[in-house]
Design a protein around this motif. Structure first.
Motif, PDB file in Angstrom:
ATOM      1  N   ARG A  35      37.624 -10.590 -12.803  1.00  0.00           N
ATOM      2  CA  ARG A  35      37.989  -9.555 -13.762  1.00  0.00           C
ATOM      3  C   ARG A  35      37.785  -8.128 -13.258  1.00  0.00           C
ATOM      4  O   ARG A  35      38.331  -7.205 -13.860  1.00  0.00           O
ATOM      5  CB  ARG A  35      37.157  -9.718 -15.051  1.00  0.00           C
ATOM      6  CG  ARG A  35      36.996 -11.133 -15.529  1.00  0.00           C
ATOM      7  CD  ARG A  35      38.287 -11.750 -15.973  1.00  0.00           C
ATOM      8  NE  ARG A  35      38.875 -11.087 -17.116  1.00  0.00           N
ATOM      9  CZ  ARG A  35      39.820 -11.614 -17.878  1.00  0.00           C
ATOM     10  NH1 ARG A  35      40.296 -12.829 -17.595  1.00  0.00           N
ATOM     11  NH2 ARG A  35      40.325 -10.960 -18.892  1.00  0.00           N
ATOM     12  N   MET A  36      37.025  -7.946 -12.198  1.00  0.00           N
ATOM     13  CA  MET A  36      36.733  -6.589 -11.728  1.00  0.00           C
ATOM     14  C   MET A  36      37.593  -6.234 -10.519  1.00  0.00           C
ATOM     15  O   MET A  36      38.104  -7.113  -9.831  1.00  0.00           O
ATOM     16  CB  MET A  36      35.249  -6.450 -11.381  1.00  0.00           C
ATOM     17  CG  MET A  36      34.327  -6.562 -12.567  1.00  0.00           C
ATOM     18  SD  MET A  36      32.603  -6.275 -12.112  1.00  0.00           S
ATOM     19  CE  MET A  36      31.814  -6.334 -13.720  1.00  0.00           C
ATOM     20  N   ARG A  37      37.700  -4.934 -10.272  1.00  0.00           N
ATOM     21  CA  ARG A  37      38.433  -4.425  -9.126  1.00  0.00           C
ATOM     22  C   ARG A  37      37.478  -3.657  -8.230  1.00  0.00           C
ATOM     23  O   ARG A  37      36.753  -2.773  -8.676  1.00  0.00           O
ATOM     24  CB  ARG A  37      39.565  -3.492  -9.586  1.00  0.00           C
ATOM     25  CG  ARG A  37      40.632  -4.180 -10.439  1.00  0.00           C
ATOM     26  CD  ARG A  37      41.689  -3.187 -10.870  1.00  0.00           C
ATOM     27  NE  ARG A  37      42.715  -3.829 -11.701  1.00  0.00           N
ATOM     28  CZ  ARG A  37      43.748  -3.171 -12.241  1.00  0.00           C
ATOM     29  NH1 ARG A  37      43.872  -1.857 -12.034  1.00  0.00           N
ATOM     30  NH2 ARG A  37      44.624  -3.823 -12.984  1.00  0.00           N
ATOM     31  N   PHE A  38      37.470  -4.017  -6.963  1.00  0.00           N
ATOM     32  CA  PHE A  38      36.641  -3.329  -5.981  1.00  0.00           C
ATOM     33  C   PHE A  38      37.260  -3.531  -4.602  1.00  0.00           C
ATOM     34  O   PHE A  38      38.101  -4.408  -4.404  1.00  0.00           O
ATOM     35  CB  PHE A  38      35.190  -3.822  -6.014  1.00  0.00           C
ATOM     36  CG  PHE A  38      35.035  -5.310  -5.918  1.00  0.00           C
ATOM     37  CD1 PHE A  38      34.913  -5.940  -4.695  1.00  0.00           C
ATOM     38  CD2 PHE A  38      35.016  -6.100  -7.071  1.00  0.00           C
ATOM     39  CE1 PHE A  38      34.763  -7.309  -4.602  1.00  0.00           C
ATOM     40  CE2 PHE A  38      34.875  -7.471  -6.990  1.00  0.00           C
ATOM     41  CZ  PHE A  38      34.741  -8.076  -5.755  1.00  0.00           C
ATOM     42  N   ARG A  39      36.829  -2.730  -3.669  1.00  0.00           N
ATOM     43  CA  ARG A  39      37.399  -2.761  -2.333  1.00  0.00           C
ATOM     44  C   ARG A  39      37.038  -4.050  -1.606  1.00  0.00           C
ATOM     45  O   ARG A  39      35.950  -4.595  -1.789  1.00  0.00           O
ATOM     46  CB  ARG A  39      36.906  -1.556  -1.533  1.00  0.00           C
ATOM     47  CG  ARG A  39      37.356  -0.211  -2.075  1.00  0.00           C
ATOM     48  CD  ARG A  39      36.889   0.917  -1.183  1.00  0.00           C
ATOM     49  NE  ARG A  39      37.466   0.812   0.159  1.00  0.00           N
ATOM     50  CZ  ARG A  39      37.157   1.631   1.168  1.00  0.00           C
ATOM     51  NH1 ARG A  39      36.278   2.612   0.983  1.00  0.00           N
ATOM     52  NH2 ARG A  39      37.734   1.473   2.345  1.00  0.00           N
ATOM     53  N   PHE A  40      37.952  -4.526  -0.806  1.00  0.00           N
ATOM     54  CA  PHE A  40      37.782  -5.728   0.010  1.00  0.00           C
ATOM     55  C   PHE A  40      37.507  -6.974  -0.850  1.00  0.00           C
ATOM     56  O   PHE A  40      36.811  -7.891  -0.422  1.00  0.00           O
ATOM     57  CB  PHE A  40      36.652  -5.548   1.033  1.00  0.00           C
ATOM     58  CG  PHE A  40      36.779  -4.327   1.885  1.00  0.00           C
ATOM     59  CD1 PHE A  40      37.808  -4.212   2.811  1.00  0.00           C
ATOM     60  CD2 PHE A  40      35.887  -3.271   1.747  1.00  0.00           C
ATOM     61  CE1 PHE A  40      37.935  -3.078   3.600  1.00  0.00           C
ATOM     62  CE2 PHE A  40      36.002  -2.139   2.515  1.00  0.00           C
ATOM     63  CZ  PHE A  40      37.026  -2.029   3.452  1.00  0.00           C
ATOM     64  N   LYS A  41      38.050  -6.969  -2.043  1.00  0.00           N
ATOM     65  CA  LYS A  41      37.843  -8.108  -2.941  1.00  0.00           C
ATOM     66  C   LYS A  41      38.457  -9.383  -2.376  1.00  0.00           C
ATOM     67  O   LYS A  41      37.823 -10.443  -2.349  1.00  0.00           O
ATOM     68  CB  LYS A  41      38.435  -7.784  -4.318  1.00  0.00           C
ATOM     69  CG  LYS A  41      38.401  -8.926  -5.313  1.00  0.00           C
ATOM     70  CD  LYS A  41      39.037  -8.503  -6.624  1.00  0.00           C
ATOM     71  CE  LYS A  41      39.140  -9.660  -7.591  1.00  0.00           C
ATOM     72  NZ  LYS A  41      39.759  -9.249  -8.885  1.00  0.00           N
ATOM     73  N   GLY A  42      39.700  -9.299  -1.920  1.00  0.00           N
ATOM     74  CA  GLY A  42      40.380 -10.465  -1.367  1.00  0.00           C
ATOM     75  C   GLY A  42      39.722 -11.014  -0.123  1.00  0.00           C
ATOM     76  O   GLY A  42      39.434 -12.218  -0.049  1.00  0.00           O
TER      77      GLY A  42
END
Length: 309
Positions: A133-140
């Protein structure tokens, strides 16, 4: 025949006698429906018989284990096998406590299971929510890195984990057994799938009401993922209760070992006391069996809605 006779005959056919005469035709029309109900009942009976035989075949090893635990070692090893002991050996269950440290090992098993369940539920649910549910850098890339652990055999981590536990001074301790299993990539993936299946409107409504991310997680999203939590609890309990390799590596004393290690030590190098081994196995599986019987509906709901798509 006269006209008066024909009229009388016509009136007789339209009266009560005529109504009675029409009943056999209506009865003949109801016969196919009765046959249909009979065929359905017959198919249900066949299905129940087949399922009953399948269930009996599946529990036959457990039934034979109970017979072995009440027999002598000679009867267990006899050919053909004994279907019921000549004299029931109830003392085999009492002899388990003299053959192994059952009480202390049961306490160790329960302790590591409870601690692992708490750690898995807390850490995996929080990480799964963040990746879902959250968005942050390098998530993938981070998610791919964590999930790649699932594809690596756990035996490859055995030596590094042992060195870490040894440096921490946690050998022959509950902390040393629990530490590597307090988090799992599979638990993260499981909870991530559950949170991804929840509607975005619930989270948006809570955010509009002024809730912070922790309040949204604990008060809104986590209760809705109850089935996923139960699935994670069930999987963790079964895995932790039956874990053998890692406790066997980090424990060298009987009092610090769980039941899985104690049962493996009952097997001798040249001979085995099978009745004692079977009795100890039944006593070890009894808590899990009781938990399943008490929580059967939640077990089915948790596994049936595991969120894997």
């Amino acid at each position: 025949m006269s006209e008066s006779t024909l009229a009388a005959t016509t009136r007789a056919g339209s009266g009560p006698a005529g109504a009675v005469a029409t009943k056999p035709s209506s009865t003949r029309r109801q016969v196919p429906a009765a046959k249909s109900r009979g065929g359905k009942q017959g198919s249900n009976t066949v299905a129940h018989v087949v399922l009953g035989l399948g269930g009996l075949i599946m529990i036959s090893p457990l039934l034979y284990q109970i017979v072995m635990s009440l027999s002598t070692n000679t009867e267990v090893q006899s050919t053909p096998p004994t279907l019921w002991p000549s004299v029931v050996q109830w003392h085999n269950f009492a002899d388990v406590f003299t053959s192994m440290n059952f009480g202390s090992q049961l306490w160790v098993t329960v302790s590591i299971t409870v601690l692992r369940v708490i750690g898995q539920v807390l850490l995996c649910s929080m990480a799964g929510y963040a990746f879902a549910r959250m968005r942050f850098r390098f998530k993938g890339p981070l998610l791919a890195l964590v999930l790649s652990i699932i594809m690596v055999p756990s035996q490859l981590f055995l030596i590094p984990q042992y060195q870490i536990i040894q440096n921490l001074g946690w050998l022959n301790s509950i902390a040393g057994i629990v530490a590597p299993g307090i988090f799992s990539a599979f638990g993260l993936f499981l909870m991530r799938q559950f949170f991804m299946g929840l509607p975005d409107e619930l989270e948006d409504a809570a955010r509009l009401d002024g809730a912070n991310p922790f309040q949204i997680f604990f008060r809104v999203m986590l209760p809705l993922a109850a089935n996923g939590l139960w699935a994670l609890v069930i999987i963790t309990v079964l895995w932790s209760w039956n874990d053998l390799l890692w406790p066997l590596v980090v424990t060298s004393t009987a009092n610090a070992a769980p039941l899985s290690v104690g049962l493996s030590n009952l097997q001798g190098e040249h001979s085995n006391n099978y009745p004692i081994l079977m009795a100890a196995s039944l006593m070890a599986m009894a808590p899990i069996l009781i938990m399943f019987l008490l929580m059967q509906k939640r077990v089915m709901a948790g596994i049936g809605r595991s969120g894997l798509k």
